[in-house]
Design a protein around this motif. Structure first.
Motif, PDB file in Angstrom:
ATOM      1  N   ARG A 291       0.823  -1.208   0.000  1.00 47.68           N
ATOM      2  CA  ARG A 291       0.000   0.000   0.000  1.00 47.68           C
ATOM      3  C   ARG A 291       0.860   1.264   0.000  1.00 47.68           C
ATOM      4  O   ARG A 291       0.417   2.335  -0.452  1.00 47.68           O
ATOM      5  CB  ARG A 291      -0.960   0.011   1.184  1.00 47.68           C
ATOM      6  N   GLU A 292       2.128   1.171   0.513  1.00 48.08           N
ATOM      7  CA  GLU A 292       3.022   2.318   0.498  1.00 48.08           C
ATOM      8  C   GLU A 292       3.366   2.709  -0.940  1.00 48.08           C
ATOM      9  O   GLU A 292       3.531   3.895  -1.261  1.00 48.08           O
ATOM     10  CB  GLU A 292       4.298   2.013   1.278  1.00 48.08           C
ATOM     11  N   LEU A 293       3.487   1.679  -1.833  1.00 49.48           N
ATOM     12  CA  LEU A 293       3.760   1.975  -3.240  1.00 49.48           C
ATOM     13  C   LEU A 293       2.572   2.678  -3.889  1.00 49.48           C
ATOM     14  O   LEU A 293       2.747   3.546  -4.759  1.00 49.48           O
ATOM     15  CB  LEU A 293       4.084   0.684  -4.001  1.00 49.48           C
ATOM     16  N   VAL A 294       1.371   2.286  -3.439  1.00 45.37           N
ATOM     17  CA  VAL A 294       0.169   2.959  -3.940  1.00 45.37           C
ATOM     18  C   VAL A 294       0.121   4.396  -3.436  1.00 45.37           C
ATOM     19  O   VAL A 294      -0.192   5.334  -4.185  1.00 45.37           O
ATOM     20  CB  VAL A 294      -1.098   2.195  -3.512  1.00 45.37           C
ATOM     21  N   ASP A 295       0.453   4.555  -2.156  1.00 51.01           N
ATOM     22  CA  ASP A 295       0.437   5.902  -1.576  1.00 51.01           C
ATOM     23  C   ASP A 295       1.459   6.809  -2.266  1.00 51.01           C
ATOM     24  O   ASP A 295       1.230   8.021  -2.406  1.00 51.01           O
ATOM     25  CB  ASP A 295       0.742   5.826  -0.079  1.00 51.01           C
ATOM     26  N   ARG A 296       2.574   6.246  -2.735  1.00 51.11           N
ATOM     27  CA  ARG A 296       3.616   7.043  -3.378  1.00 51.11           C
ATOM     28  C   ARG A 296       3.288   7.312  -4.848  1.00 51.11           C
ATOM     29  O   ARG A 296       4.026   8.011  -5.538  1.00 51.11           O
ATOM     30  CB  ARG A 296       4.965   6.335  -3.269  1.00 51.11           C
ATOM     31  N   GLY A 297       2.195   6.735  -5.334  1.00 55.62           N
ATOM     32  CA  GLY A 297       1.767   6.995  -6.698  1.00 55.62           C
ATOM     33  C   GLY A 297       2.374   6.079  -7.738  1.00 55.62           C
ATOM     34  O   GLY A 297       2.186   6.284  -8.945  1.00 55.62           O
ATOM     35  N   LEU A 298       3.102   5.046  -7.289  1.00 51.37           N
ATOM     36  CA  LEU A 298       3.665   4.096  -8.265  1.00 51.37           C
ATOM     37  C   LEU A 298       2.561   3.249  -8.910  1.00 51.37           C
ATOM     38  O   LEU A 298       2.680   2.830 -10.067  1.00 51.37           O
ATOM     39  CB  LEU A 298       4.692   3.185  -7.584  1.00 51.37           C
ATOM     40  N   PHE A 299       1.514   2.974  -8.142  1.00 53.50           N
ATOM     41  CA  PHE A 299       0.376   2.221  -8.651  1.00 53.50           C
ATOM     42  C   PHE A 299      -0.902   2.968  -8.297  1.00 53.50           C
ATOM     43  O   PHE A 299      -0.992   3.612  -7.233  1.00 53.50           O
ATOM     44  CB  PHE A 299       0.320   0.813  -8.055  1.00 53.50           C
ATOM     45  N   SER A 311     -10.413 -13.578  -3.335  1.00 56.64           N
ATOM     46  CA  SER A 311      -9.891 -14.877  -2.867  1.00 56.64           C
ATOM     47  C   SER A 311      -9.359 -15.692  -4.042  1.00 56.64           C
ATOM     48  O   SER A 311      -9.492 -16.920  -4.091  1.00 56.64           O
ATOM     49  CB  SER A 311     -10.977 -15.666  -2.113  1.00 56.64           C
ATOM     50  N   GLY A 312      -8.792 -15.006  -4.997  1.00 61.17           N
ATOM     51  CA  GLY A 312      -8.262 -15.650  -6.186  1.00 61.17           C
ATOM     52  C   GLY A 312      -7.448 -14.661  -6.994  1.00 61.17           C
ATOM     53  O   GLY A 312      -7.192 -13.535  -6.566  1.00 61.17           O
ATOM     54  N   PRO A 313      -7.039 -15.049  -8.201  1.00 61.17           N
ATOM     55  CA  PRO A 313      -6.213 -14.171  -9.028  1.00 61.17           C
ATOM     56  C   PRO A 313      -6.948 -12.888  -9.401  1.00 61.17           C
ATOM     57  O   PRO A 313      -8.166 -12.854  -9.540  1.00 61.17           O
ATOM     58  CB  PRO A 313      -5.917 -15.015 -10.274  1.00 61.17           C
ATOM     59  N   ALA A 314      -6.172 -11.813  -9.577  1.00 59.26           N
ATOM     60  CA  ALA A 314      -6.729 -10.532 -10.004  1.00 59.26           C
ATOM     61  C   ALA A 314      -5.775  -9.890 -10.991  1.00 59.26           C
ATOM     62  O   ALA A 314      -4.548 -10.049 -10.895  1.00 59.26           O
ATOM     63  CB  ALA A 314      -6.955  -9.619  -8.798  1.00 59.26           C
ATOM     64  N   ASN A 315      -6.324  -9.184 -11.970  1.00 56.61           N
ATOM     65  CA  ASN A 315      -5.526  -8.529 -13.004  1.00 56.61           C
ATOM     66  C   ASN A 315      -5.970  -7.079 -13.158  1.00 56.61           C
ATOM     67  O   ASN A 315      -7.166  -6.765 -13.039  1.00 56.61           O
ATOM     68  CB  ASN A 315      -5.691  -9.237 -14.359  1.00 56.61           C
ATOM     69  N   ILE A 316      -5.013  -6.221 -13.460  1.00 54.32           N
ATOM     70  CA  ILE A 316      -5.349  -4.818 -13.692  1.00 54.32           C
ATOM     71  C   ILE A 316      -4.266  -4.205 -14.574  1.00 54.32           C
ATOM     72  O   ILE A 316      -3.087  -4.579 -14.512  1.00 54.32           O
ATOM     73  CB  ILE A 316      -5.492  -4.039 -12.364  1.00 54.32           C
ATOM     74  N   LEU A 317      -4.683  -3.267 -15.431  1.00 51.60           N
ATOM     75  CA  LEU A 317      -3.745  -2.578 -16.314  1.00 51.60           C
ATOM     76  C   LEU A 317      -3.426  -1.220 -15.707  1.00 51.60           C
ATOM     77  O   LEU A 317      -4.308  -0.385 -15.489  1.00 51.60           O
ATOM     78  CB  LEU A 317      -4.351  -2.403 -17.715  1.00 51.60           C
ATOM     79  N   GLU A 318      -2.151  -0.984 -15.399  1.00 49.52           N
ATOM     80  CA  GLU A 318      -1.688   0.278 -14.828  1.00 49.52           C
ATOM     81  C   GLU A 318      -1.006   1.112 -15.908  1.00 49.52           C
ATOM     82  O   GLU A 318      -0.396   0.587 -16.839  1.00 49.52           O
ATOM     83  CB  GLU A 318      -0.698   0.006 -13.692  1.00 49.52           C
ATOM     84  N   ARG A 319      -1.147   2.439 -15.793  1.00 50.48           N
ATOM     85  CA  ARG A 319      -0.560   3.392 -16.737  1.00 50.48           C
ATOM     86  C   ARG A 319      -0.983   3.087 -18.187  1.00 50.48           C
ATOM     87  O   ARG A 319      -0.134   2.924 -19.067  1.00 50.48           O
ATOM     88  CB  ARG A 319       0.970   3.372 -16.663  1.00 50.48           C
ATOM     89  N   PRO A 320      -2.259   2.975 -18.432  1.00 52.96           N
ATOM     90  CA  PRO A 320      -2.702   2.540 -19.765  1.00 52.96           C
ATOM     91  C   PRO A 320      -2.289   3.463 -20.894  1.00 52.96           C
ATOM     92  O   PRO A 320      -2.194   3.023 -22.041  1.00 52.96           O
ATOM     93  CB  PRO A 320      -4.227   2.484 -19.612  1.00 52.96           C
ATOM     94  N   TYR A 321      -2.012   4.752 -20.605  1.00 48.24           N
ATOM     95  CA  TYR A 321      -1.681   5.679 -21.680  1.00 48.24           C
ATOM     96  C   TYR A 321      -0.217   6.118 -21.645  1.00 48.24           C
ATOM     97  O   TYR A 321       0.196   6.988 -22.404  1.00 48.24           O
ATOM     98  CB  TYR A 321      -2.597   6.911 -21.602  1.00 48.24           C
ATOM     99  N   ALA A 322       0.567   5.517 -20.753  1.00 47.60           N
ATOM    100  CA  ALA A 322       1.982   5.872 -20.653  1.00 47.60           C
ATOM    101  C   ALA A 322       2.802   5.076 -21.665  1.00 47.60           C
ATOM    102  O   ALA A 322       2.312   4.171 -22.331  1.00 47.60           O
ATOM    103  CB  ALA A 322       2.482   5.595 -19.234  1.00 47.60           C
ATOM    104  N   ASP A 323       4.090   5.450 -21.771  1.00 46.78           N
ATOM    105  CA  ASP A 323       4.969   4.738 -22.698  1.00 46.78           C
ATOM    106  C   ASP A 323       5.141   3.288 -22.293  1.00 46.78           C
ATOM    107  O   ASP A 323       5.335   2.418 -23.146  1.00 46.78           O
ATOM    108  CB  ASP A 323       6.338   5.434 -22.749  1.00 46.78           C
ATOM    109  N   HIS A 324       5.101   3.028 -20.982  1.00 50.57           N
ATOM    110  CA  HIS A 324       5.263   1.665 -20.491  1.00 50.57           C
ATOM    111  C   HIS A 324       4.009   1.269 -19.719  1.00 50.57           C
ATOM    112  O   HIS A 324       3.897   1.493 -18.522  1.00 50.57           O
ATOM    113  CB  HIS A 324       6.500   1.567 -19.586  1.00 50.57           C
TER     114      HIS A 324
END
Length: 691
Positions: A291-299, A311-324
């Motif tokens: 959660r510290e990484l989230v608080d720092r804005g990395l995610f 209670s199982g796998p989860a997927n999410i796309l981060e920075r969808p419009y960034a170069d990476h």
């Protein structure tokens, strides 16, 4: 386990002595049910053997019951020990043997019959044991003979082959299962070990070994084991025993970023790829909460909370419009109670993945293209051309024909009558850019020279000028059969048309376009005819750009069974029948030499389908048709004296052609009766008239 003499002999508590009579001997033999007895001296030493056979040799009328047994004694014997192996005694020369114990005391007798019976019973027991082992073996076992026919299949092999023993035994291997490499082992005689293959979702590992008898490969056996469960068990075992080492190896070597957290989201470990992707080192991450990484804005999102919520796998796309753009995947690791003990987070740079996906798609399209071409070449049956290809030799022919079809060079097809030269010629034409134009054919040996010239180059007729095949075949393909029979005068004219791509019908007339691709066929190499002076060398070099030798059917036996099934199915459909071939019928055809090649097979299968009495075509019916000519009394040829072989052959040919023409009247029917081309009969008649 080996049988010993002591286990199967007839034990004796009493023997014959010098004072015993023949009556005593026969009575004792009857009581002990033995064909003979040892005769001992009064000191107990064996003096010889007395047998029923020796007694009967002197005749029943000559036997006096009170005669001494010693009078019928033979000293030709070999004593054997109780510990001697039965198979060793079997090779000895006599029919009856005295048996001694370790103290050299007579304990019994054994006969050749007892030895044979014991060996047979022991062999039968071993056969039953081996059959039981074969049937109960956990691994699948499949065996074929050198013709590729399945001879054995145990129950464990039925599942991976998706065929029962009854369905598989007696069938050609590739008609039952996807090829497993056994045919290659039969051909090469080289074993193959530890080869993996897959059937459905199951993985198997197989060892393939040739079966060799007297130095000759007579078949092959494949033993395969389902390793799906074994590999899964080994993987689980390694996970338990070497979890820490594996985790470190995976985490450190993965190109994707991997973060391992406990159930509360505290980072326990991360790999070097995380530094590349996030720009943070391991010391900056380990011990921190996600959660510290989230608080720092990395995610933007807390994947830990999402995993715990699902209670199982989860997927999410981060920075969808960034170069990476980053694809974040969280996977829970459950403990024995089903609770989350750890969470593994995978971070993948999607920009790199998109590059790989494009490369993969390009590779996939290329693979599909190659696969379609391979399927086209190896699909076994091309209904348009009646081409059946299973043998490596014919696969090479078809692959070469496919390549040649893409260019416009002349082609020479070399092979015996009936091997399918016309089908290959049509295949080349149909796969070439000329496929929309005519495919014409002409047999150079079936017509006289003047008519052949008119057929090829055109000429005057009663109704006016008749166009020739070279003119009508403009932009198409002309198939010239038996090119070696073309007269030399016409060979030069053909060469000129091939070089100029135009035809001058008659002197002084305007040239006509004649852009025709020439495909020629011959039963013998043209170079030999050039050396003899019966074929023009310049035409040979112009034609022989791409020679394709088509092997005889006896040289590509892998094609025999598929061809049999093809023609059987074809004729069943043609005549609305459902005929089948018995397994021994197929074996007869497999062992036949097929001198007439594919054409002969097509005729024989059609005849069997039409004439066979029952639904199943029996071996005796096949044997009669295959060897009918050999059984015909009219085929017997006798000679009265010795003459040169060539003269004898010429004389027999003259007589046969004359008789055939006298009986049938036409060259077509005569050729059919003689089993040759019509052109051959025409040529023989011409030669007969000249002599």
């Amino acid at each position: 386990m080996h049988l010993k003499v002591g286990q199967v002999m007839t034990r004796l508590t009493i023997c014959l002595y010098t004072h015993n009579t023949i009556e005593d001997a026969l009575a004792l033999m009857k009581e002990k049910k033995v064909p003979g007895l040892p005769l001992l001296t009064e000191q107990g030493h064996i003096q010889g053997m007395v047998s029923k056979e020796q007694i009967l040799e002197k005749g029943l009328e000559g036997i006096a019951p009170e005669a001494k047994a010693v009078n019928y004694l033979t000293t030709r014997f070999i004593p054997v020990k109780e510990e001697t192996l039965v198979e060793e005694v079997w090779d000895l020369p006599f029919e009856l043997y005295p048996v001694l114990n370790s103290q050299d005391e007579i304990t019994g007798v054994i006969s050749k019959y007892q030895l044979g019976l014991a060996l047979f019973q022991h062999s039968e027991l071993r056969r039953q044991e081996l059959e039981a082992v074969f049937d109960s073996a956990h691994n699948g076992i499949l065996a074929i003979n050198k013709q590729g026919i399945i001879t054995s299949l145990n129950p464990a092999a039925e599942k991976p082959t998706r065929s029962t023993r009854a369905e598989a035994v007696g069938k050609f291997l590739t008609d039952v299962i996807i090829p497993t490499g056994l045919l290659e082992v039969v051909r090469s005689g080289v074993p193959a070990f530890g080869v993996k293959f897959q059937v459905g979702r199951r993985q198997y590992i197989t060892n393939r070994t040739p079966i060799i008898k007297n130095g000759e490969v007579i078949g092959a056996v494949g033993v395969f084991q389902d390793v799906s469960e074994i590999e899964k068990t080994l993987q689980e075992l390694r996970s338990v025993r070497h979890l820490n080492d594996q985790l470190k190896t995976i985490v450190d070597s993965s190109y994707d970023g991997i973060i391992i957290c406990d159930d509360q989201g505290e980072i326990l470990r991360c790999n070097p790829a995380v530094e590349r992707i996030l720009g943070l080192s391991a010391p900056e991450l380990v011990g921190k909460h996600f959660r510290e990484l989230v608080d720092r804005g990395l995610f933007a999102n807390n994947i830990i909370q999402m995993v715990k919520k699902e209670s199982g796998p989860a997927n999410i796309l981060e920075r969808p419009y960034a170069d990476h753009s980053l694809l974040i995947t969280g996977n829970p690791v459950m403990d024995e109670e089903g609770e989350i003990s750890k969470i593994v987070i995978n971070i993948r740079d999607m920009s790199e993945l998109l590059i790989l996906r494009e490369a993969l798609e390009e590779s996939k399209q290329l693979s599909q293209k190659y696969q379609s071409e391979i399927v086209e070449l190896k699909n076994n049956i091309d209904p348009e051309f009646n081409l059946i290809v299973r043998s490596p030799a014919m696969e090479q022919v078809l692959e070469l024909a496919q390549r040649v079809s893409k260019v416009d060079s002349p082609v020479v097809l070399i092979g015996e009558n009936g091997v399918g030269k016309e089908e290959i010629a049509r295949f080349v034409h149909q796969h070439s850019e000329r496929k929309g134009s005519p495919f014409l054919k002409l047999n150079c040996g079936s017509v006289p020279e003047e008519l052949l010239a008119q057929e090829l180059f055109g000429g005057k007729s009663r109704s006016g000028r008749k166009s020739g095949l070279l003119e009508r075949g403009h932009l198409g393909t002309l198939f010239l059969e038996e090119i070696e029979q073309m007269p030399l005068s016409l060979q030069s004219r053909l060469l000129r048309v091939m070089q100029d791509k135009e035809l001058v019908p008659d002197e002084g007339q305007q040239a006509l376009p004649a852009d025709v691709r020439i495909i020629a066929s011959t039963g013998q190499p043209l170079k030999e005819l050039v050396d003899k002076g019966t074929f023009r060398e310049d035409l040979f070099f112009r034609l022989n750009v791409v020679p394709i030798k088509i092997p005889a059917l006896r040289e590509r036996r892998e094609d025999i069974i598929p061809l049999i099934h093809f023609f059987l199915k074809q004729n069943n459909k043609r005549y609305s029948l459902e005929k089948e071939l018995a397994s021994d019928s197929v074996e007869l055809m497999l062992n036949y030499s097929w001198p007439g090649n594919v054409r002969e097979m097509a005729n024989i299968i059609e005849r069997l389908v039409v004439t066979a009495e029952g639904k199943v075509i029996k071996a005796k019916e096949v044997n009669f048709v295959l060897y009918e000519r050999e059984q015909d009394p009219e085929r017997m040829v006798s000679v009265a004296g010795v003459i040169p072989l060539k003269d004898a052959i010429d004389e027999v040919e003259h007589q046969l052609v004359s008789l055939a023409m006298e009986k049938y009247g036409t060259t077509v029917k005569a050729a059919e009766a003689l089993g040759v081309n019509q052109s051959t009969v025409v040529r023989k008649l011409k030669k007969l008239k000249e002599t």
